[in-house]
Design a protein around this motif. Structure first.
Motif: not given
Length: 236
Positions: A102-108, A138-147
Motif C-alpha cells: 500500500g505504501d506506493a503512489v504511482l506518478t499518474l 500492468a503495461r497500461a498503468r506503467r505507461d500512464l505513470a510514465l506520462e
C-alpha cells in the motif's frame, strides 16, 4: 517473554524482482515510476544490468545497476527501474513489506490523483483475470505513470513535484491506521525486543536465549505483476 515479530530481522521484508523488459515511449525498457511515503527501500542487484532513475526535490539522478550493486533511497524518492539486460533484484523493504502492501503512489497525471477511487480504477490489476489481461493492465498503468513522470521531470520549479507530494499524501491518508499497526507489529516490536534484551544482558540475565529459533520460507507467490516487474513474494 512477550511474543515479538517473527518475520525477518528488524521488520524488513524481501521480494525477488525480474524487471519488466517492456519498451516505453522514450525507448527505455522497465517498470512503473512511483514513490513511497513512509518506507525506505533497497535494491540488491543479483543479475543483469540497468539503472534506477530517481527524482527528488534535489533533482533528477541516474544510478547504474549491475550484479553486486546495493542501492537504497528514502521516502519521497520517485524511482523508475530501467532494464538494460535481464535485470534481477532482491528488494529489501521497511515495515514488513509495506511498500508492496500500500505504501506506493504511482506518478499518474494529476487528473487520476484526485481521490482514492479514481486512483484505484486507474491502477488496478485484476487478480483473477488471465495472465494476458493482467499484463495489459500492468503495461497500461506503467505507461500512464510514465506520462505523469515525464511531466514532473520537465516541469520548471518545484511546484509540480510539491503538488504531487500533496496529492499522494491525501490518497494514502485513509490507510494510515492500518500502516501504523503493521509498523507496531513489525519494526517497532523488533526494536522494543532489542531494548529488552539489552536491559537483561546489562543486568547479567539472558532469558531470551532459551527462546532461540530457526525459520525458513519459500516464496508464497511467483511471478506476480508488480510495479517494476514480475515478483516472487514471501508471506512475511
Amino acid at each position: 517473554m512477550d511474543t515479538i515479530n517473527t518475520g525477518l530481522p528488524g521488520g524488513v521484508a524481501i521480494s525477488h524482482l525480474s524487471v519488466y523488459d517492456w519498451p516505453a515511449a522514450d525507448g527505455a525498457c522497465g517498470g512503473t515510476p512511483h514513490m513511497h511515503l513512509a518506507c525506505s527501500e533497497a535494491y540488491v542487484v543479483t543479475g543483469g544490468r540497468g539503472a534506477v532513475q530517481t527524482l527528488t526535490a534535489s533533482g533528477y539522478e541516474v544510478t547504474p545497476l549491475q550484479a553486486g550493486t546495493v542501492a537504497w533511497f528514502t521516502p519521497g524518492t520517485i524511482h523508475r527501474l530501467v532494464n538494460e539486460g535481464d535485470l534481477r533484484i532482491t528488494v529489501l523493504m521497511q515495515n514488513s513489506g509495506l511498500p508492496e502492501a500500500g505504501d506506493a503512489v504511482l506518478t499518474l497525471p494529476p487528473r487520476y490523483l484526485t481521490d482514492p477511487e479514481t486512483y484505484a480504477r486507474a491502477t488496478a490489476i485484476p487478480a483473477d483475470a488471465p495472465e494476458e489481461e493482467q499484463e495489459r493492465a500492468a503495461r497500461a498503468r506503467r505507461d500512464l505513470a510514465l506520462e505523469g513522470y515525464r511531466a514532473l521531470r520537465e516541469a520548471e520549479g518545484p511546484q509540480a513535484l510539491t503538488a504531487f507530494h500533496r496529492a499522494a499524501a491525501a490518497l494514502v491518508r485513509p490507510r494510515i491506521a492500518e500502516w501504523r499497526e503493521r509498523w507496531r507489529q513489525g519494526a517497532e516490536a523488533s526494536a522494543a525486543a532489542t531494548g529488552a534484551q539489552l536491559d537483561w544482558l546489562e543486568r547479567g540475565e539472558s532469558p531470551h536465549l532459551a527462546d532461540a529459533a530457526v525459520r525458513s520460507e519459500q516464496p508464497a507467490i511467483h511471478g506476480k505483476f508488480g510495479m517494476c516487474g514480475r515478483l516472487d513474494v514471501y508471506a512475511n
